[in-house]
Motif scaffolding. Structure first.
Motif: not given
Length: 240
Positions: A12-16, A69-70, A81-83, A100-104
């Motif tokens: 449940y945690a986001y890293s880099l 798209l994303w 596209w997670e977050h 921006s930054f994105a978690y994939t």
């Protein structure tokens, strides 16, 4: 060598994050925006005089790229596209750009293998439209803003010109990845995501995230103030 990223956090945690991206508005190059300005309210086609309409168009355009798209796993090569996080900024003349930054779902090593982010001048015969867009929007030209043209192999403040390299890699404690540049003309190319560039049709900047670069990014934008100006207004009529 790939920059490390955390893999021992709970699910449940986001890293880099994986990707940093900057999107810039094409205020004078989008025919759809001009048509909207021509047909609404006072019909003023100067974007800086119509900030509400321009921003609504910009946000709708960006939201559609994200959703169509994303977030489309059949089209996006990064998987789910997670977050994401986005920060809109306005230059003093009103031009909008988004940091921006994105978690994939797919992590950086997989994205490098897919050649997701490119930093090359495409072949004009096999990719003519992408070649046209890269040469118009994705070439860095040194000037006083980045310290001017460099000599003796030194880089400007934006990191150009880039070294030639047969692979994309990152050394520890560096701000940016070294991207695959195999031709001399590639060394001044700003990293791009080809699918996004073909739709957005204006300057973009996509990069893989490093730990050091991410820490600098967060520190910069948490503390960064919005641009402001002081005006000495004596005559109300002149102001209007």
């Amino acid at each position: 060598m790939i920059c490390p990223f955390s893999t021992d956090l709970p699910p449940y945690a986001y890293s880099l994050p994986q990707i940093f991206y900057t999107i810039t508005m094409a205020e004078d190059k989008w025919p759809q925006l001009r048509e909207i300005l021509e047909s609404t309210d006072n019909n003023d086609i100067l974007p800086t005089n119509r900030p509400l309409h321009v921003y609504m168009f910009y946000r709708n355009y960006l939201n559609n790229i994200r959703s169509k798209l994303w977030k489309n796993q059949n089209l996006a090569r990064w998987g789910k596209w997670e977050h994401y996080f986005e920060h809109d900024e306005f230059q003093n003349r009103g031009t909008i750009h988004t940091h921006s930054f994105a978690y994939t779902k797919k992590k950086i090593p997989e994205l490098i293998h897919l050649n997701l982010i490119r930093v090359n001048v495409p072949d004009p015969n096999t990719e003519p439209e992408l070649y046209r867009l890269v040469t118009i929007f994705q070439i860095h030209y040194c000037d006083h803003k980045c310290g001017g043209p460099t000599s003796n192999g030194e880089q400007c403040s934006k990191g150009f010109s880039q070294p030639l390299s047969q692979i994309t890699y990152c050394s520890p404690n560096t701000l940016r990845y070294v991207y695959r540049h195999t031709k001399e003309e590639d060394r001044m190319v700003i990293p791009y995501h080809p699918e996004t560039l073909l739709i957005w049709r204006e300057h973009i900047n996509f990069q893989y995230i490093t730990i050091t670069g991410f820490a600098k990014y967060i520190t910069k934008y948490v503390t960064k103030a919005e641009p402001s100006e002081l005006f000495d207004i004596d005559e109300n009529d002149e102001y209007r």
